[in-house]
Design a protein around this motif. Structure first.
Motif, PDB file in Angstrom:
ATOM      1  N   PRO A  34      -0.397   6.755   4.214  1.00  0.00           N
ATOM      2  CA  PRO A  34      -1.495   5.905   4.699  1.00  0.00           C
ATOM      3  C   PRO A  34      -1.391   5.508   6.173  1.00  0.00           C
ATOM      4  CG  PRO A  34      -0.795   5.191   2.521  1.00  0.00           C
ATOM      5  CD  PRO A  34       0.207   6.203   2.984  1.00  0.00           C
ATOM      6  N   PHE A  44       1.365   4.447  -2.786  1.00  0.00           N
ATOM      7  CA  PHE A  44       1.228   5.848  -2.398  1.00  0.00           C
ATOM      8  C   PHE A  44       2.465   6.653  -2.749  1.00  0.00           C
ATOM      9  CE2 PHE A  44       2.153   9.167   0.696  1.00  0.00           C
ATOM     10  CZ  PHE A  44       1.009   9.942   0.637  1.00  0.00           C
ATOM     11  N   ARG A  68       0.827  -1.206   0.000  1.00  0.00           N
ATOM     12  CA  ARG A  68       0.000   0.000   0.000  1.00  0.00           C
ATOM     13  C   ARG A  68       0.865   1.262   0.000  1.00  0.00           C
ATOM     14  NH1 ARG A  68      -3.727   1.344   5.183  1.00  0.00           N
ATOM     15  NH2 ARG A  68      -1.624   1.443   6.095  1.00  0.00           N
TER      16      ARG A  68
END
Length: 287
Positions: A118, A29, A25
């Motif tokens: 995140p 990003f 993730r």
């Protein structure tokens, strides 16, 4: 080279290593939203670059992560310095297109954008104004404030240009930490390591640098006096590197820190220190 009581004027921040809860993730990003490239990836770690050669950011995935607390000492943000205003304008365009929440501040010495990754690790993206425009007050401190950024001007500066990620010439400009005590932070980073104060905001924040930069480090107690260190299994910062001109400068800095009562570990390429809130500092020779 004669050792001095302060860090050499050419001292710079090198790279920053941070902890993340989900590497896949975070990679999406940092590539798509911010514009880094992956230089190397192995297991739970990835090294990111802007120019395809110099590592600026290392992501380390932690197992069984805790949620990051705002009441702990540690990373406030790390700051990515763009080489010019059009580059920052392109960054702004991409951030707007991503839909991410964006903070901003014109600090007189610089124009800055603020976002969270995140895991809520703080990130600043900024460009400096020319050094000969920076002003000092009667006490010799740099005059910095937080005014609204000229967003229209940033967008105009990048009009017609194409976003290709972070450009060559991008570096880590500074790091900013929550600490549990400004006095203890100043004892470690100024009296021992050798940074010099550049701006002070009462008893709440201190900015320090080497060589007259507006700040290589920000230190604040906004998480609370006596804030404990962020746990190692929560997102945050592992360490940052300080690049010094040669081994003599590293030895002089390490000696000062050791004589002040802090632990120093010699390594094959420099020295490793740990501040009072478990943030690592790796002293290395500039490339």
């Amino acid at each position: 080279m004669t050792a001095t009581a302060v860090l050499h004027e050419d001292t710079q921040i090198g790279l920053v290593q941070i902890r993340v809860s989900n590497l896949e993730r975070s990679l999406a990003f940092y590539q798509n939203v911010i514009g880094f490239q992956v230089l190397r990836q192995s297991g739970r770690e990835a090294e990111l670059t802007a120019d395809g050669q110099q590592v600026l950011l290392v992501l380390r995935e932690i197992e069984h992560p805790q949620v990051l607390s705002r009441k702990q000492a540690g990373l406030y943000h790390f700051a990515i310095l763009l080489p010019d205003r059009p580059s920052l304008g392109l960054v702004l365009r991409n951030l707007i297109a991503s839909g991410i929440e964006i903070g901003q501040g014109d600090h007189l010495v610089s124009e800055a954008l603020y976002i969270q990754d995140p895991d809520d690790n703080g990130i600043e993206l900024y460009r400096d104004r020319p050094r000969d425009t920076w002003k000092r007050d009667a006490a010799g401190d740099y005059i910095m404030t937080t005014d609204p950024v000229d967003v229209d001007g940033l967008l105009a500066a990048s009009e017609g240009l194409t976003w290709n990620g972070l450009p060559a010439g991008t570096v880590i400009g500074h790091v900013h930490f929550h600490v549990g005590s400004l006095a203890e932070a100043e004892k470690f980073y100024v009296a021992a390591l050798g940074f010099e104060p550049t701006t002070r905001y009462g008893n709440s924040a201190l900015f320090i640098s080497a060589g007259g930069y507006h700040h290589h480090m920000g230190l604040n107690v906004w998480a609370g006096q006596g804030a404990p260190a962020t746990p190692q299994n929560a997102p945050g910062i592992d360490y940052f590197t300080l690049q010094l001109p040669d081994r003599q400068e590293i030895a002089a800095a390490a000696k000062r820190v050791r004589e002040a009562g802090y632990d120093v570990r010699e390594t094959s390429d420099g020295a490793v220190l740990t501040d009072p809130w478990n943030i690592g500092i790796h002293l290395m020779v500039q490339n």
